[in-house]
Design a protein around this motif. Structure first.
Motif, PDB file in Angstrom:
ATOM      1  N   ASP A 193       0.829  -1.209   0.000  1.00  0.00           N
ATOM      2  CA  ASP A 193       0.000   0.000   0.000  1.00  0.00           C
ATOM      3  C   ASP A 193       0.869   1.267   0.000  1.00  0.00           C
ATOM      4  N   ALA A 194       1.916   1.260   0.813  1.00  0.00           N
ATOM      5  CA  ALA A 194       2.780   2.448   0.887  1.00  0.00           C
ATOM      6  C   ALA A 194       3.490   2.684  -0.446  1.00  0.00           C
ATOM      7  N   VAL A 195       4.007   1.614  -1.039  1.00  0.00           N
ATOM      8  CA  VAL A 195       4.689   1.769  -2.325  1.00  0.00           C
ATOM      9  C   VAL A 195       3.701   2.203  -3.400  1.00  0.00           C
ATOM     10  N   TRP A 196       2.505   1.641  -3.352  1.00  0.00           N
ATOM     11  CA  TRP A 196       1.480   2.015  -4.332  1.00  0.00           C
ATOM     12  C   TRP A 196       1.157   3.505  -4.240  1.00  0.00           C
ATOM     13  N   ARG A 197       1.006   3.999  -3.019  1.00  0.00           N
ATOM     14  CA  ARG A 197       0.681   5.425  -2.849  1.00  0.00           C
ATOM     15  C   ARG A 197       1.795   6.305  -3.397  1.00  0.00           C
ATOM     16  N   VAL A 198       3.027   5.918  -3.121  1.00  0.00           N
ATOM     17  CA  VAL A 198       4.157   6.708  -3.634  1.00  0.00           C
ATOM     18  C   VAL A 198       4.129   6.719  -5.164  1.00  0.00           C
ATOM     19  N   CYS A 199       3.926   5.532  -5.761  1.00  0.00           N
ATOM     20  CA  CYS A 199       3.902   5.449  -7.230  1.00  0.00           C
ATOM     21  C   CYS A 199       2.767   6.276  -7.808  1.00  0.00           C
ATOM     22  N   LEU A 200       1.592   6.144  -7.208  1.00  0.00           N
ATOM     23  CA  LEU A 200       0.423   6.830  -7.759  1.00  0.00           C
ATOM     24  C   LEU A 200       0.535   8.342  -7.603  1.00  0.00           C
ATOM     25  N   MET A 238       3.271   9.464 -10.200  1.00  0.00           N
ATOM     26  CA  MET A 238       3.010   9.245 -11.621  1.00  0.00           C
ATOM     27  C   MET A 238       1.700   9.888 -12.063  1.00  0.00           C
ATOM     28  N   GLY A 239       0.710   9.920 -11.174  1.00  0.00           N
ATOM     29  CA  GLY A 239      -0.557  10.574 -11.519  1.00  0.00           C
ATOM     30  C   GLY A 239      -1.502   9.706 -12.325  1.00  0.00           C
ATOM     31  N   GLN A 240      -1.020   8.658 -12.939  1.00  0.00           N
ATOM     32  CA  GLN A 240      -1.849   7.753 -13.743  1.00  0.00           C
ATOM     33  C   GLN A 240      -1.702   6.349 -13.177  1.00  0.00           C
ATOM     34  N   ARG A 241      -2.814   5.649 -13.070  1.00  0.00           N
ATOM     35  CA  ARG A 241      -2.770   4.323 -12.465  1.00  0.00           C
ATOM     36  C   ARG A 241      -1.949   3.338 -13.301  1.00  0.00           C
ATOM     37  N   ALA A 242      -2.084   3.415 -14.609  1.00  0.00           N
ATOM     38  CA  ALA A 242      -1.337   2.471 -15.454  1.00  0.00           C
ATOM     39  C   ALA A 242       0.168   2.674 -15.272  1.00  0.00           C
ATOM     40  N   SER A 243       0.596   3.923 -15.271  1.00  0.00           N
ATOM     41  CA  SER A 243       2.025   4.210 -15.073  1.00  0.00           C
ATOM     42  C   SER A 243       2.462   3.819 -13.671  1.00  0.00           C
ATOM     43  N   ALA A 244       1.590   4.070 -12.701  1.00  0.00           N
ATOM     44  CA  ALA A 244       1.922   3.719 -11.319  1.00  0.00           C
ATOM     45  C   ALA A 244       2.094   2.208 -11.178  1.00  0.00           C
ATOM     46  N   GLN A 245       1.260   1.444 -11.863  1.00  0.00           N
ATOM     47  CA  GLN A 245       1.382  -0.021 -11.795  1.00  0.00           C
ATOM     48  C   GLN A 245       2.712  -0.482 -12.388  1.00  0.00           C
ATOM     49  N   ASP A 246       3.112   0.147 -13.481  1.00  0.00           N
ATOM     50  CA  ASP A 246       4.391  -0.219 -14.096  1.00  0.00           C
ATOM     51  C   ASP A 246       5.544  -0.004 -13.111  1.00  0.00           C
ATOM     52  N   VAL A 247       5.540   1.149 -12.463  1.00  0.00           N
ATOM     53  CA  VAL A 247       6.622   1.458 -11.532  1.00  0.00           C
ATOM     54  C   VAL A 247       6.546   0.554 -10.300  1.00  0.00           C
ATOM     55  N   PHE A 248       5.336   0.294  -9.837  1.00  0.00           N
ATOM     56  CA  PHE A 248       5.151  -0.601  -8.695  1.00  0.00           C
ATOM     57  C   PHE A 248       5.782  -1.966  -8.993  1.00  0.00           C
ATOM     58  N   VAL A 286      13.538   3.308  -3.920  1.00  0.00           N
ATOM     59  CA  VAL A 286      13.596   2.760  -5.277  1.00  0.00           C
ATOM     60  C   VAL A 286      12.387   3.228  -6.088  1.00  0.00           C
ATOM     61  N   ALA A 287      11.203   3.167  -5.494  1.00  0.00           N
ATOM     62  CA  ALA A 287       9.995   3.600  -6.214  1.00  0.00           C
ATOM     63  C   ALA A 287      10.100   5.077  -6.596  1.00  0.00           C
ATOM     64  N   THR A 288      10.588   5.886  -5.676  1.00  0.00           N
ATOM     65  CA  THR A 288      10.736   7.319  -5.956  1.00  0.00           C
ATOM     66  C   THR A 288      11.700   7.547  -7.112  1.00  0.00           C
ATOM     67  N   ASN A 289      12.833   6.852  -7.086  1.00  0.00           N
ATOM     68  CA  ASN A 289      13.812   7.006  -8.162  1.00  0.00           C
ATOM     69  C   ASN A 289      13.255   6.536  -9.502  1.00  0.00           C
ATOM     70  N   LEU A 290      12.535   5.414  -9.469  1.00  0.00           N
ATOM     71  CA  LEU A 290      11.962   4.901 -10.710  1.00  0.00           C
ATOM     72  C   LEU A 290      10.915   5.862 -11.266  1.00  0.00           C
ATOM     73  N   CYS A 291      10.121   6.464 -10.381  1.00  0.00           N
ATOM     74  CA  CYS A 291       9.135   7.457 -10.831  1.00  0.00           C
ATOM     75  C   CYS A 291       9.843   8.642 -11.486  1.00  0.00           C
ATOM     76  N   PRO A 343      -4.759  11.549  -8.076  1.00  0.00           N
ATOM     77  CA  PRO A 343      -3.948  10.588  -7.338  1.00  0.00           C
ATOM     78  C   PRO A 343      -4.696   9.925  -6.191  1.00  0.00           C
ATOM     79  N   LEU A 344      -5.560  10.663  -5.558  1.00  0.00           N
ATOM     80  CA  LEU A 344      -6.346  10.082  -4.479  1.00  0.00           C
ATOM     81  C   LEU A 344      -7.782   9.935  -4.969  1.00  0.00           C
ATOM     82  N   ALA A 345      -8.115   8.748  -5.401  1.00  0.00           N
ATOM     83  CA  ALA A 345      -9.448   8.499  -5.920  1.00  0.00           C
ATOM     84  C   ALA A 345     -10.336   7.942  -4.817  1.00  0.00           C
TER      85      ALA A 345
END
Lengths: 94, 162
Positions: free
Chosen positions: B16-23, B26-36, B64-69, B91-93
């Protein structure tokens, strides 16, 4: 934050809806409206803001199915060398 | 490579924490999933990396998630132009089943309006309990910048909450 509960608070303060700073007790009711209605008397304004932020983030969870798809992705990619990301590696160790 | 059981355990504890950082970055769920997914791939392959407890794993994943984003956004900025017909998601839906009170809606709107880095700094400080100096390390930013991001973000939310 320097208190003894820091490590515990870091684990997942957001999931649990509990305050993560200065040893504030966890609210009995984790719902945002209840938390807002009963802020701490000694720091009502800041604590109310923090509780609202936690409530807003807590509802955003990892999507269903993402864990399974991530495991499948890992297995598919495990044999492929990772390239192209320069700033992820040794400096990720904090 | 780490075992499935290890990866699943770490994903359960930190997903959940990594998902929130990615989302939120990235602002887009598809991109956030890729980074996750890429983040946990890095974890799976880092089987020679010795972690010192659960907190160390969590901090490593967030870093790592932050750097990848950052890298993904930098890459996207070079290869694509923003499509005005494809605006960023919030980002917060809110799940359809949720019926949050009005104050929570306002807070979510205010958080969504914050710049992504400001939003992440607020999240890591308030929800994850990291001190600003640690957030600075996780985000690769100067501590004073983090202090500023958090102060501005919370000031905006104080306005919203009245």
């Amino acid at each position: 934050m320097t208190h003894d509960g820091q490590d515990e608070a870091r684990r997942d303060a957001c999931h649990a809806g509990r305050p993560s700073q200065e040893g504030h007790p966890a609210p009995a009711d984790r719902s945002p409206s209840a938390a807002d209605a009963a802020p701490r008397a000694d720091a009502p304004r800041d604590e109310r803001v923090d509780q609202a932020i936690r409530a807003a983030f807590a509802s955003e969870r990892m999507p269903a199915g993402l864990k399974a798809s991530t495991l499948a992705f890992i297995h598919a990619r495990a044999e492929t060398p990772v390239t192209g990301v320069a700033n992820v590696g040794a400096d990720a160790d904090t | 490579m780490r075992t499935d059981a290890d990866i699943e355990h770490v994903m359960d504890a930190n997903g959940d924490a990594v998902w929130r950082v990615c989302l939120m970055r990235m602002g887009q769920r598809a991109s956030a999933q890729d980074v996750f997914q890429e983040t946990f791939l890095r974890y799976a392959l880092a089987d020679d990396h010795e972690f010192h407890g659960e907190d160390h794993v969590r901090a490593w994943l967030i870093r790592v998630a932050t750097n990848l984003c950052t890298d993904a956004l930098r890459h996207d900025a070079h290869v694509t132009q923003p499509d005005p017909d494809d605006p960023a998601e919030e980002p917060l839906a809110t799940e359809p089943s949720e019926q949050p009170d009005e104050a929570l809606w306002e807070v979510r709107d205010a958080l969504n309006d914050l710049p992504a880095e400001q939003r992440q700094a607020v999240y890591l400080t308030v929800c994850e309990g990291y001190p600003a100096t640690e957030v600075a390390r996780l985000m690769g930013a100067p501590p004073n910048t983090v202090y500023s991001w958090v102060a501005r973000g919370k000031a905006r939310l104080r306005e919203v909450l009245g």
